[in-house]
Design a protein around this motif. Structure first.
Motif, PDB file in Angstrom:
ATOM      1  N   VAL A 388      13.397  33.422   3.850  1.00 25.23           N
ATOM      2  CA  VAL A 388      14.429  34.420   3.566  1.00 25.23           C
ATOM      3  C   VAL A 388      14.330  35.668   4.439  1.00 25.23           C
ATOM      4  CG1 VAL A 388      14.823  33.672   1.198  1.00 25.23           C
ATOM      5  CG2 VAL A 388      13.033  35.375   1.658  1.00 25.23           C
ATOM      6  N   SER A 389      13.181  35.903   5.054  1.00 24.86           N
ATOM      7  CA  SER A 389      13.068  37.081   5.919  1.00 24.86           C
ATOM      8  C   SER A 389      11.859  36.946   6.828  1.00 24.86           C
ATOM      9  CB  SER A 389      12.961  38.371   5.089  1.00 24.86           C
ATOM     10  OG  SER A 389      11.780  38.385   4.330  1.00 24.86           O
ATOM     11  N   VAL A 390      11.754  37.907   7.751  1.00 24.97           N
ATOM     12  CA  VAL A 390      10.607  37.982   8.663  1.00 24.97           C
ATOM     13  C   VAL A 390       9.976  39.359   8.526  1.00 24.97           C
ATOM     14  CG1 VAL A 390      11.575  36.327  10.283  1.00 24.97           C
ATOM     15  CG2 VAL A 390      12.056  38.762  10.584  1.00 24.97           C
ATOM     16  N   ALA A 391       8.855  39.541   9.214  1.00 24.55           N
ATOM     17  CA  ALA A 391       8.138  40.835   9.289  1.00 24.55           C
ATOM     18  C   ALA A 391       7.763  41.390   7.917  1.00 24.55           C
ATOM     19  CB  ALA A 391       8.954  41.855  10.087  1.00 24.55           C
ATOM     20  N   PRO A 392       6.972  40.678   7.128  1.00 25.30           N
ATOM     21  CA  PRO A 392       6.322  39.399   7.398  1.00 25.30           C
ATOM     22  C   PRO A 392       7.209  38.213   7.015  1.00 25.30           C
ATOM     23  CG  PRO A 392       5.566  40.211   5.297  1.00 25.30           C
ATOM     24  CD  PRO A 392       6.511  41.259   5.838  1.00 25.30           C
ATOM     25  N   PRO A 393       6.889  37.013   7.549  1.00 24.38           N
ATOM     26  CA  PRO A 393       7.626  35.812   7.146  1.00 24.38           C
ATOM     27  C   PRO A 393       7.530  35.607   5.634  1.00 24.38           C
ATOM     28  CG  PRO A 393       6.248  35.380   9.068  1.00 24.38           C
ATOM     29  CD  PRO A 393       5.856  36.732   8.564  1.00 24.38           C
ATOM     30  N   THR A 394       8.688  35.456   5.001  1.00 27.66           N
ATOM     31  CA  THR A 394       8.742  35.378   3.543  1.00 27.66           C
ATOM     32  C   THR A 394       9.541  34.141   3.134  1.00 27.66           C
ATOM     33  OG1 THR A 394       8.651  37.791   3.413  1.00 27.66           O
ATOM     34  CG2 THR A 394       9.406  36.634   1.451  1.00 27.66           C
ATOM     35  N   PHE A 395       8.975  33.383   2.190  1.00 28.40           N
ATOM     36  CA  PHE A 395       9.559  32.120   1.777  1.00 28.40           C
ATOM     37  C   PHE A 395       9.828  32.128   0.277  1.00 28.40           C
ATOM     38  CE2 PHE A 395       6.831  31.543   5.422  1.00 28.40           C
ATOM     39  CZ  PHE A 395       7.605  30.782   6.291  1.00 28.40           C
ATOM     40  N   VAL A 396      10.941  31.498  -0.103  1.00 25.84           N
ATOM     41  CA  VAL A 396      11.248  31.323  -1.518  1.00 25.84           C
ATOM     42  C   VAL A 396      11.230  29.830  -1.826  1.00 25.84           C
ATOM     43  CG1 VAL A 396      13.019  31.531  -3.308  1.00 25.84           C
ATOM     44  CG2 VAL A 396      12.561  33.449  -1.779  1.00 25.84           C
ATOM     45  N   VAL A 397      10.457  29.464  -2.845  1.00 29.33           N
ATOM     46  CA  VAL A 397      10.365  28.079  -3.306  1.00 29.33           C
ATOM     47  C   VAL A 397      11.154  27.976  -4.608  1.00 29.33           C
ATOM     48  CG1 VAL A 397       8.806  26.198  -3.939  1.00 29.33           C
ATOM     49  CG2 VAL A 397       8.054  27.938  -2.300  1.00 29.33           C
ATOM     50  N   PHE A 398      12.198  27.160  -4.619  1.00 27.59           N
ATOM     51  CA  PHE A 398      13.006  26.987  -5.829  1.00 27.59           C
ATOM     52  C   PHE A 398      12.394  25.882  -6.683  1.00 27.59           C
ATOM     53  CE2 PHE A 398      15.890  29.030  -2.872  1.00 27.59           C
ATOM     54  CZ  PHE A 398      16.435  30.024  -3.674  1.00 27.59           C
ATOM     55  N   VAL A 399      12.094  26.209  -7.930  1.00 32.93           N
ATOM     56  CA  VAL A 399      11.342  25.316  -8.815  1.00 32.93           C
ATOM     57  C   VAL A 399      12.016  25.238 -10.191  1.00 32.93           C
ATOM     58  CG1 VAL A 399       9.172  25.859  -7.646  1.00 32.93           C
ATOM     59  CG2 VAL A 399       9.865  27.207  -9.637  1.00 32.93           C
ATOM     60  N   ASN A 400      11.480  24.354 -11.042  1.00 31.22           N
ATOM     61  CA  ASN A 400      12.027  24.242 -12.396  1.00 31.22           C
ATOM     62  C   ASN A 400      11.580  25.390 -13.293  1.00 31.22           C
ATOM     63  OD1 ASN A 400       9.386  23.234 -12.254  1.00 31.22           O
ATOM     64  ND2 ASN A 400       9.662  21.895 -14.031  1.00 31.22           N
ATOM     65  N   ASP A 401      10.344  25.908 -13.070  1.00 32.20           N
ATOM     66  CA  ASP A 401       9.817  26.988 -13.903  1.00 32.20           C
ATOM     67  C   ASP A 401       8.798  27.788 -13.097  1.00 32.20           C
ATOM     68  OD1 ASP A 401       8.755  28.698 -15.750  1.00 32.20           O
ATOM     69  OD2 ASP A 401       8.215  27.170 -17.228  1.00 32.20           O
ATOM     70  N   PRO A 402       9.136  29.016 -12.670  1.00 32.03           N
ATOM     71  CA  PRO A 402       8.203  29.811 -11.857  1.00 32.03           C
ATOM     72  C   PRO A 402       6.851  30.052 -12.527  1.00 32.03           C
ATOM     73  CG  PRO A 402      10.396  30.795 -11.835  1.00 32.03           C
ATOM     74  CD  PRO A 402      10.431  29.700 -12.868  1.00 32.03           C
ATOM     75  N   GLU A 403       6.809  30.034 -13.866  1.00 31.46           N
ATOM     76  CA  GLU A 403       5.540  30.256 -14.575  1.00 31.46           C
ATOM     77  C   GLU A 403       4.520  29.158 -14.270  1.00 31.46           C
ATOM     78  OE1 GLU A 403       4.681  32.868 -16.552  1.00 31.46           O
ATOM     79  OE2 GLU A 403       6.549  33.809 -15.901  1.00 31.46           O
TER      80      GLU A 403
END
Length: 436
Positions: A388-403
């Motif tokens: 989703v962004s850089v500086a720093p590289p940032t990632f979003v993982v879509f899951v069933n339950d973030p907990e």
């Protein structure tokens, strides 16, 4: 974008740390009802009505064994040097004291905006107690209560009116900005001079956007760099030499403006606790990091010395496991040529983007290798990952339950991403989000 700096100044036991914590929104400083107990972090980021700013709690600046009034004076001077706006905090229950007047005399000379706050006004019936504070000469006093959080909005509204309007950078977007941070006497100034002297292609010295700092613009092999000067403490004197935490204030301002941060260690003296604190700020800010071990010429060495020192760094700086390590000597310029390529690599990785399809292949392979965790019979399911962004590289993982995304599994995924795409020299961030 350089954030404005607000400093909270006042004699001991007026509630500086309580107000600091209220504004920051978390309990960072230690608070006890005894003068001089603030020991912890003295500098943090805060936000008020879309204004991002940094705030200093001067009560945490340890002056040592100086007399009482001398400590107040020196802490106020540090705040004046660093701040764009000063909050002068007083105690409404005790009225105007001689120490308040002493602080006022110092602030008259500051030529910085001063907002006067009267703390411990816990209910409207106490408001008459603020009128004596007009005598301090800073206009309307703002009645507040740190204990109950009253009046802080009006106080911050007034402080924000005085924030500098133009805090942007003047450099070409392709220019790599890097700073050198570290405790005093690790050789930051010598290293700056060695870098500049090595290539002898200084274009100009440009007044930096932060007070009296001087940015050095240098070109190496066609690439432009800005060296942000944190080492040059031009204002000499006991307060700046003896105050350990003052170096942190300078470092934070420089980190904010940097793409890459060089954490400079003293190879001769080794690692101490302050090194870890200062390096932690670069990591928390999400900047690319290169660890530089200076004075390597002064170290008695055998074939194992470098490997052992490197392992020592990894043990002490576990949160910087992504940072490359460079051993050099600013004095003799030995191995100085190895530094710029490391800065280039860290900067490039800091803004690297990866293709979504390839990223998801890597994540699915990682899950096949190490299945997702379960909790109370429910298994974590990973549907999709995107950068989703850089500086720093940032990632979003879509899951069933973030907990269900345990920290250890998050770290496992981060390591698999590093294995596949590199990212040496930069932190990466991973967030779990529920797929809607």
């Amino acid at each position: 974008m350089v954030k404005p700096v607000v400093a909270i100044v006042g004699r001991p036991n007026v509630g500086k740390s309580t107000i600091f914590n209220r504004i920051v929104g978390e309990r960072i400083s230690i608070v006890e009802d005894i003068p001089g107990v603030t020991r912890d972090r003295i500098y943090s980021s805060a936000e008020w009505l879309n204004h991002d700013f940094n705030i200093i709690d001067t009560g945490g600046i340890d002056i040592g064994d100086e007399p009482f009034l001398e400590q107040i004076r020196q802490q106020a001077e540090i705040a004046i040097e660093e701040a764009d706006v000063i909050i002068f905090l007083t105690n409404g229950r005790e009225g105007v004291t001689a120490a308040d007047e002493e602080v006022a005399k110092i602030l008259y000379k500051a030529k910085k905006p001063v907002v006067l706050a009267v703390n411990k006004i816990d209910n409207p019936d106490m408001r008459e107690q603020i009128y004596d504070f007009y005598a301090l000469g800073f206009g309307e006093p703002f009645p507040i209560s740190g204990a109950h959080g009253l009046g802080l909005g009006d106080l911050l509204d007034e402080a924000a009116k005085h924030f500098p309007k133009d805090t942007g950078e003047q450099y070409d977007p392709d220019t790599i900005k890097f700073s050198l941070i570290g405790r005093p006497n690790v050789g930051k100034s010598s290293l700056v001079n060695a870098i500049l002297g090595e290539d002898r292609v200084i274009v100009s010295n440009i007044a930096g956007t932060t007070r009296d700092a001087i940015d050095s613009l240098v070109t190496v092999n066609g690439q432009k760099y800005v060296i942000i000067d944190t080492a040059g403490m031009r204002k000499k004197g006991k307060v700046y030499e003896s105050t350990e935490k003052y170096s942190v204030l300078r470092a934070l301002r420089a980190i904010e403006r940097s793409d890459v941060v060089l954490v400079v260690l003293d190879g001769e003296e080794g690692i101490i606790e302050q090194d870890k604190k200062i390096a932690g700020y670069a990591h928390e800010a999400g900047r690319a990091v290169v660890i530089v071990v200076n004075k390597w010429d002064a170290v008695e060495k055998d074939e194992k010395t470098m490997k052992e020192f490197e392992q020592n760094i990894r043990d002490h700086f576990q949160y910087l496991d992504y940072a490359p390590i460079v051993f050099l000597s600013a004095l003799t310029k030995k191995r100085i040529h190895t530094l710029i390529p490391m800065i280039d690599m860290a900067s490039e990785n800091h803004v690297k983007r990866v293709e979504t399809s390839v990223l998801n292949d890597v994540i699915m392979d990682a899950v096949a290798m190490n299945p997702t965790p379960t909790d109370k019979g429910k298994r974590l399911k990973i549907y999709y990952t995107t950068q989703v962004s850089v500086a720093p590289p940032t990632f979003v993982v879509f899951v069933n339950d973030p907990e269900l995304m345990h920290f250890s599994y998050q770290r496992f995924l981060a390591n698999r991403i590093r294995d596949a795409f590199g990212f040496e020299g930069t932190p990466i961030k991973i967030f779990a989000r529920e797929r809607k």
